[in-house]
Design a protein around this motif. Structure first.
Motif, mmCIF file in Angstrom:
data_model
loop_
_atom_site.group_PDB
_atom_site.id
_atom_site.type_symbol
_atom_site.label_atom_id
_atom_site.label_comp_id
_atom_site.label_asym_id
_atom_site.label_seq_id
_atom_site.Cartn_x
_atom_site.Cartn_y
_atom_site.Cartn_z
ATOM 1 N N ALA A 198 11.857 18.778 1.453
ATOM 2 C CA ALA A 198 11.796 17.824 0.498
ATOM 3 C C ALA A 198 13.240 17.740 -0.486
ATOM 4 O O ALA A 198 12.590 16.927 -0.786
ATOM 5 N N ASP A 199 14.398 17.997 -0.470
ATOM 6 C CA ASP A 199 15.766 17.965 -1.055
ATOM 7 C C ASP A 199 15.524 16.483 -0.061
ATOM 8 O O ASP A 199 16.057 15.244 -0.563
ATOM 9 N N ALA A 200 15.104 16.512 1.343
ATOM 10 C CA ALA A 200 15.952 15.040 1.839
ATOM 11 C C ALA A 200 14.578 13.203 0.982
ATOM 12 O O ALA A 200 14.774 12.566 1.012
ATOM 13 N N GLY A 201 13.750 13.816 -0.103
ATOM 14 C CA GLY A 201 12.749 12.758 -0.360
ATOM 15 C C GLY A 201 11.117 12.878 0.123
ATOM 16 O O GLY A 201 11.256 12.578 -0.466
ATOM 17 N N PHE A 202 11.558 13.832 1.144
ATOM 18 C CA PHE A 202 9.997 13.595 1.051
ATOM 19 C C PHE A 202 8.830 14.241 0.459
ATOM 20 O O PHE A 202 8.589 14.824 -0.741
ATOM 21 N N ASP A 203 7.898 13.539 -0.272
ATOM 22 C CA ASP A 203 6.836 13.973 -1.223
ATOM 23 C C ASP A 203 6.049 15.094 -1.552
ATOM 24 O O ASP A 203 5.491 15.470 -1.901
ATOM 25 N N ALA A 204 5.343 15.298 -0.361
ATOM 26 C CA ALA A 204 4.873 16.831 0.065
ATOM 27 C C ALA A 204 4.887 17.232 1.671
ATOM 28 O O ALA A 204 5.295 16.701 2.848
ATOM 29 N N VAL A 205 4.697 18.018 1.263
ATOM 30 C CA VAL A 205 4.815 19.078 3.436
ATOM 31 C C VAL A 205 3.215 19.821 3.300
ATOM 32 O O VAL A 205 2.764 20.623 1.967
ATOM 33 N N VAL A 206 3.460 19.684 4.444
ATOM 34 C CA VAL A 206 2.536 20.655 5.312
ATOM 35 C C VAL A 206 3.042 21.712 6.245
ATOM 36 O O VAL A 206 2.734 21.573 7.514
ATOM 37 N N PRO A 207 2.759 22.830 5.951
ATOM 38 C CA PRO A 207 2.840 24.060 6.850
ATOM 39 C C PRO A 207 2.458 24.747 7.690
ATOM 40 O O PRO A 207 1.259 24.845 7.396
ATOM 41 N N VAL A 225 9.401 25.447 -3.425
ATOM 42 C CA VAL A 225 10.114 23.537 -3.461
ATOM 43 C C VAL A 225 9.137 22.610 -4.619
ATOM 44 O O VAL A 225 8.097 23.747 -4.650
ATOM 45 N N ALA A 226 9.455 21.770 -5.144
ATOM 46 C CA ALA A 226 8.550 21.237 -6.469
ATOM 47 C C ALA A 226 7.815 20.700 -5.770
ATOM 48 O O ALA A 226 7.374 19.793 -6.927
ATOM 49 N N VAL A 227 7.468 19.842 -4.490
ATOM 50 C CA VAL A 227 6.842 18.973 -4.059
ATOM 51 C C VAL A 227 5.606 19.857 -3.915
ATOM 52 O O VAL A 227 4.766 20.981 -3.615
ATOM 53 N N PRO A 228 4.456 18.862 -3.782
ATOM 54 C CA PRO A 228 3.140 19.612 -3.248
ATOM 55 C C PRO A 228 3.092 20.420 -1.843
ATOM 56 O O PRO A 228 3.691 19.064 -0.871
ATOM 57 N N VAL A 229 2.131 21.023 -1.829
ATOM 58 C CA VAL A 229 2.520 21.877 -0.288
ATOM 59 C C VAL A 229 1.206 22.316 -0.201
ATOM 60 O O VAL A 229 0.217 22.216 -0.683
ATOM 61 N N LEU A 230 0.530 21.208 0.791
ATOM 62 C CA LEU A 230 -0.717 20.870 1.431
ATOM 63 C C LEU A 230 -1.459 22.128 2.704
ATOM 64 O O LEU A 230 0.146 22.205 3.512
ATOM 65 N N ALA A 231 -2.488 22.765 2.332
ATOM 66 C CA ALA A 231 -2.788 23.574 3.178
ATOM 67 C C ALA A 231 -4.245 23.164 3.720
ATOM 68 O O ALA A 231 -4.854 22.648 3.954
ATOM 69 N N GLU A 232 -4.173 23.445 4.993
ATOM 70 C CA GLU A 232 -5.037 23.531 6.384
ATOM 71 C C GLU A 232 -4.819 25.128 7.246
ATOM 72 O O GLU A 232 -3.996 24.965 7.347
ATOM 73 N N GLY A 233 -6.542 25.267 8.237
ATOM 74 C CA GLY A 233 -6.102 25.642 9.271
ATOM 75 C C GLY A 233 -6.672 27.032 9.043
ATOM 76 O O GLY A 233 -6.898 27.702 8.259
ATOM 77 N N GLY A 234 -8.003 26.867 9.611
ATOM 78 C CA GLY A 234 -9.027 28.121 9.448
ATOM 79 C C GLY A 234 -9.461 27.942 7.714
ATOM 80 O O GLY A 234 -9.936 29.284 7.442
ATOM 81 N N ILE A 235 -9.463 26.874 6.526
ATOM 82 C CA ILE A 235 -10.406 26.986 5.331
ATOM 83 C C ILE A 235 -11.436 26.148 6.378
ATOM 84 O O ILE A 235 -12.190 25.210 6.085
#
Length: 437
Positions: A262-271, A343-353
């Motif tokens: 996120a600090d490197a500039g990615f606009d969203a992450v999907v853990p 983190v301050a960027v959007p976090v997207l969740a998937e897996g078993g939803i």
């Protein structure tokens, strides 16, 4: 408190709601019908109201790197330009579409697919480092076949540049954003993982150094697409790694990587939590016995795995894995929540939803900013119409995984389970998939 129907800003691009179609293997390839196949697969989700469509992993080089048959390659600008028909179809319904960029590295077909190896005897796997000892043992035992080419430092930079070039082709074709495939044992995860990465140059050693390749990919993409195109990535934690694997990404490692990216500039992450191996930790659920017994795929399994006996062996291993990785609702929730707190960027969740009440709880608790579903779209291409319309809606998918195993033969990713298909037919007759745009 976020709600599913709320818009979400990802790197300056507004998603009309917080439900997205997670990346899946579309099996479209690059043939004359590829674009039409992608439109047929992806437009229904947009027409049904999905805020974001993530096209499944597309390979950034002309040869090698495909983890499964039927993956689409995006190295050719003339082919990618024709994908404007797909992006226009998605945009016509008010949805957004991101392209996912991938290279399989050691997970590529040149490792595991016997028929592909025979047809391409000169292909070598791209490797971050010499394969770990356990993989070399599987090679000696005949389960896999390695002839790896360990990337030089200059070649690592060239590979990152390929990600950037393909991203630019996609954005020119109308894609709204870029999704780097950072998990599922592809080459990006292989750089991140201490299990795979034993390099002694700028891309190996510490956790920060192992993240350098993904940061370089980001920089190459950003240089070519500009500051206004969102760039996101999956980020792995190898929590499902077997106990004998001492060197792997812990949950703490995964959280720290998300912060760094996120600090490197990615606009969203999907853990996402996974293993160091390509196994059932990715598609948790039942053993797909129906798919393994289906005579339509028997010859394809034998071609892929080298013989009928080996195919039976792979099926047996699949059964053992299904016992270990039983289905768990929202299995990435804890990981996503920890990242959301940091983190301050959007976090997207998937897996078993799998149901609307579960989605509402995830969003209300601040566990994530958007929710994605994958395999349920094989069963219900117009699933968003139901999820967005009914507060108690649940997917028809039974997590049986009969949609995934035939993909090893090149078969399309579709639902083949009679009870699920019957349920879909009933819902269609009731008008559950109709939605005013």
């Amino acid at each position: 408190m976020a709600e599913l129907e709320d818009p979400l800003d990802v790197g300056g691009v507004e998603l009309p709601n917080r439900l997205y179609r997670a990346p899946l293997l579309e099996c479209a390839g690059n043939g004359p019908d590829a674009v039409e196949t992608l439109i047929a697969d992806l437009e229904p989700a947009a027409a049904a109201g999905a805020g974001l469509i993530c096209q499944g992993a597309t390979v950034v080089r002309e040869r090698g790197g495909c983890a499964a048959p039927g993956m689409t390659r995006v190295h050719d600008p003339s082919f990618v330009a024709d994908l404007e028909r797909l992006t226009e179809a998605v945009h016509a319904h008010g949805s957004r579409i991101f392209v996912q960029l991938e290279h399989g590295g050691l997970r590529s077909m040149e490792t595991w697919h016997a028929g592909y190896r025979a047809a391409n005897p000169d292909l070598r796997q791209l490797a971050v480092s010499r394969p770990p000892a356990v993989l070399r043992a599987l090679d000696r035992a005949g389960f896999l076949e390695y002839d790896p080419h360990v990337l030089t430092t200059a070649e690592v930079h060239d590979l990152a540049a390929d990600f950037g070039r393909c991203a630019a082709y996609a954005v020119d074709a109308g894609y709204d954003g870029v999704h780097v495939a950072g998990a599922n044992m592809g080459i990006v995860q292989q750089f991140l993982s201490p299990f795979y990465n034993r390099r002694d140059d700028e891309f190996g050693g510490s956790r920060a150094a192992r993240a350098r390749f993904l940061e370089l990919v980001h920089d190459e993409v950003r240089e070519r697409v500009g500051p206004d195109v969102p760039v996101m990535t999956k980020v792995p934690a190898e929590t499902a790694a077997p106990a004998f694997v001492r060197r792997h990404l812990t949950l703490d490692d995964g959280v720290a990587l998300c912060e760094r990216l996120a600090d490197a500039g990615f606009d969203a992450v999907v853990p996402v939590q996974c293993s160091v191996f390509w196994d059932a930790s990715i598609v948790r659920g039942e053993f797909p016995g129906r798919a393994w017994r289906d005579d339509r795929f028997r010859e394809g399994y034998e071609t892929a795995f080298g013989s009928r006996l080996r195919a039976l062996g792979v099926a047996a291993l699949n059964w053992l894995q299904s016992l270990q990785y039983d289905f768990e609702p929202a299995w990435n929730r804890r990981f996503a929540r920890r990242v959301s707190e940091r983190v301050a960027v959007p976090v997207l969740a998937e897996g078993g939803i799998r149901e609307r009440p579960q989605i509402d709880r995830l969003l209300a608790a601040g566990d994530c900013d958007a929710v994605g579903m994958g395999r349920p779209f094989y069963a219900e291409p117009r699933l968003p119409a139901r999820i967005l319309d009914a507060e108690e809606a649940a997917v028809a998918c039974e997590n049986c995984n009969n949609c995934t195993v035939p993909q090893a033969t090149g078969a399309a990713g579709v639902c083949r389970t009679p009870s699920v298909l019957a349920k879909r037919g009933e819902l269609r007759r009731e008008g559950a998939y109709e939605r005013e745009e």
